[in-house]
Design an enzyme around this catalytic site. Structure first.
Site, PDB file in Angstrom:
ATOM      1  CB  SER A 126      40.315  56.736   5.126  1.00  0.00           C
ATOM      2  OG  SER A 126      39.252  56.580   6.034  1.00  0.00           O
TER       3      SER A 126
ATOM      4  CG  HIS B 119      43.786  58.733   3.445  1.00  0.00           C
ATOM      5  ND1 HIS B 119      44.255  57.481   3.133  1.00  0.00           N
ATOM      6  CD2 HIS B 119      43.239  58.642   4.676  1.00  0.00           C
ATOM      7  CE1 HIS B 119      43.987  56.646   4.128  1.00  0.00           C
ATOM      8  NE2 HIS B 119      43.363  57.326   5.076  1.00  0.00           N
TER       9      HIS B 119
ATOM     10  CE  LYS C 277      46.479  57.162   6.616  1.00  0.00           C
ATOM     11  NZ  LYS C 277      46.556  55.772   7.069  1.00  0.00           N
TER      12      LYS C 277
HETATM   13  C1  LIG Z   1      41.820  59.983   8.142  1.00  0.00           C
HETATM   14  C2  LIG Z   1      42.784  59.295   9.044  1.00  0.00           C
HETATM   15  N1  LIG Z   1      43.256  59.960  10.110  1.00  0.00           N
HETATM   16  C3  LIG Z   1      44.147  59.387  10.948  1.00  0.00           C
HETATM   17  C4  LIG Z   1      44.590  58.102  10.749  1.00  0.00           C
HETATM   18  C5  LIG Z   1      45.545  57.488  11.725  1.00  0.00           C
HETATM   19  O1  LIG Z   1      46.820  57.480  11.212  1.00  0.00           O
HETATM   20  P1  LIG Z   1      47.927  56.428  11.673  1.00  0.00           P
HETATM   21  O2  LIG Z   1      47.506  55.095  11.140  1.00  0.00           O
HETATM   22  O3  LIG Z   1      49.154  56.936  11.059  1.00  0.00           O
HETATM   23  O4  LIG Z   1      47.954  56.423  13.160  1.00  0.00           O
HETATM   24  C6  LIG Z   1      44.136  57.392   9.647  1.00  0.00           C
HETATM   25  C7  LIG Z   1      44.620  56.023   9.412  1.00  0.00           C
HETATM   26  O5  LIG Z   1      44.230  55.304   8.575  1.00  0.00           O
HETATM   27  C8  LIG Z   1      43.210  57.995   8.771  1.00  0.00           C
HETATM   28  O6  LIG Z   1      42.726  57.347   7.698  1.00  0.00           O
END
Ligand SMILES: Cc1ncc(COP(=O)(O)O)c(C=O)c1O
Length: 399
Positions: A185, A213, A244
């Site tokens: 990310s 992502h 996303k």
């Molecule tokens: C790699 C990763 N996993 C999980 C999440 C969590 O997702 P959410 O924001 O939809 O709760 C994110 C959020 O940025 C992320 O980048």
């Protein structure tokens, strides 16, 4: 000691940032113009930090589906999935996700964060081991904490380091879960998934890939890095988010393990929180359909991604190792980061400013993310803004 005394260091850091970059803590999207533009500080501003990869947050079909669901089923479920919070839409979405990923089962959670918390804390426990890539997202680290398992980190994107650790842990004769992300990310780099799969197979470990992502971004059908790398059958658990490329909020896990459903009964983050509202489920279902059928969105996303990555390289900024919809500009010092970030905002472009310790390697990052929804004119304006701030500041050239 008063209850807030432990935050003194944090308060000092916050003050320093506020003094040097006064709008940092005051960013409000005052009016949303589209999926890629909002009014910020009274000015129309291009959003180049959102994770709206396919631009679906403003798709008319998704909006219509959300409105209709709210009218028919109300604004919220007011209950947990385990009690009154499983509506037919939740079950249908689980079926559609399983079908899309070609897996036997799927579970929908209220957020992507909760999906990681739920899966990690349930799959492994005391006496078992999690081996995670050092650059994994906070939700994965938090899931590890809740799991109570033994946690080891391996060097980012280094299958040899993973193997070294697996070799050492082999004699422990316990379950080991390896955790990586598809696209990371912060820097937008891919995991070397085929190599990681080869290592985990050799040592009989399980593998969970967070495709937060990469869903809708990678793979011929948008199923993520496991699809692109041709190793879907070897990945035990795929976790992802609706926040996303699907433009909503929520999370999921898909798997071929027939026991996946048991997670529902054992997982506190599944049981003890309210389920997603009908409107969110309905827009997500529509977005998943569009992800499958509107392949031109993925193509446009990559055109924009390649263009911005190339532009940053031409401007001699230090960017991540490969083109990706996440284009992260690495800067050494906070002063430069504040100056560039503020300058971009003045030029009508919002990007994410990420500071250590939230960044890999202690660098400051201007983290941009592009969308299929960015028009050629918007992409041009983003590039012009970077060109302008590059000239305005005395940032050392990348080496
Ligand atoms: C790699 C990763 N996993 C999980 C999440 C969590 O997702 P959410 O924001 O939809 O709760 C994110 C959020 O940025 C992320 O980048």
């Amino acid at each position: 000691m008063a209850i807030f005394d432990k935050f003194q260091q944090l308060a000092a850091a916050r003050k320093e940032i506020a003094q040097n970059c006064n709008s940092f803590f005051n960013i409000v999207m005052e009016e949303i113009i589209s999926g890629t533009e909002a009014v910020v500080n009274g000015r129309p501003t291009i959003l180049a930090g959102s994770n709206n990869y396919l631009g679906l947050s403003f798709d008319s079909g998704c909006i219509e589906a959300a409105c209709e669901a709210a009218r028919k089923e109300g604004t919220g479920t007011t209950g947990s999935r385990m009690a009154n919070g499983t509506f037919s839409g939740h079950v249908a979405l689980e079926r559609e996700l399983a079908e899309f990923f070609k897996r036997q089962g799927a579970i929908v959670f209220s957020t992507g964060y909760i999906a990681n918390l739920a899966m990690l804390s349930t799959l492994v426990g005391p006496g078992e081991i999690i081996l995670l890539d050092a650059d994994c997202h906070a939700s994965i680290y938090d899931g590890c904490r809740l799991a109570g398992a033994e946690v080891h980190r391996f060097r980012h994107n280094d299958p040899q380091d993973l193997e070294k650790r697996l070799r050492r842990l082999e004699k422990r004769n316990t379950n080991i879960l390896v955790v990586v992300e598809g696209l990371y990310s912060m820097m937008g780099d891919r995991a070397p998934l085929a190599d990681i799969v080869a290592v985990k197979e050799k040592y009989g470990a399980y593998l969970l890939v967070d495709e937060a992502h990469s869903l809708g971004v990678l793979g011929a059908n948008g199923r993520g890095l496991a699809e692109e790398a041709g190793v879907e059958d070897e990945v035990d658990f795929v976790v992802g988010t609706f926040s996303k490329s699907l433009g909503a909020i929520g999370g999921f896990c898909v798997s071929n393990h027939p026991e996946l459903n048991l997670v529902r009964y054992a997982s506190r983050p599944y049981v003890f929180t309210a389920s997603s509202s009908p409107s969110v489920i309905a827009s997500t279902r529509k977005a998943l359909q569009l992800l499958k059928t509107r392949t031109e969105l993925r193509q446009r996303l990559w055109e924009n991604a390649n263009m911005l990555y190339q532009k940053m390289q031409n401007l001699n900024f230090l960017v991540g190792p490969e083109p990706s919809p996440i284009v992260a500009v690495r800067l050494k010092g906070k002063a430069e980061a504040f100056a560039l970030w503020s300058g971009l905002l003045e030029h009508g472009v919002y990007v994410n400013l990420v500071l250590p310790p939230a960044t890999p390697d202690g660098n400051c990052l201007l983290r941009c993310s592009v969308s299929a929804g960015h028009t050629p004119e918007q992409m041009e304006r983003i590039c012009q803004a970077f060109t302008a701030v590059r000239e305005l500041t005395a940032v050392p050239q990348a080496v």
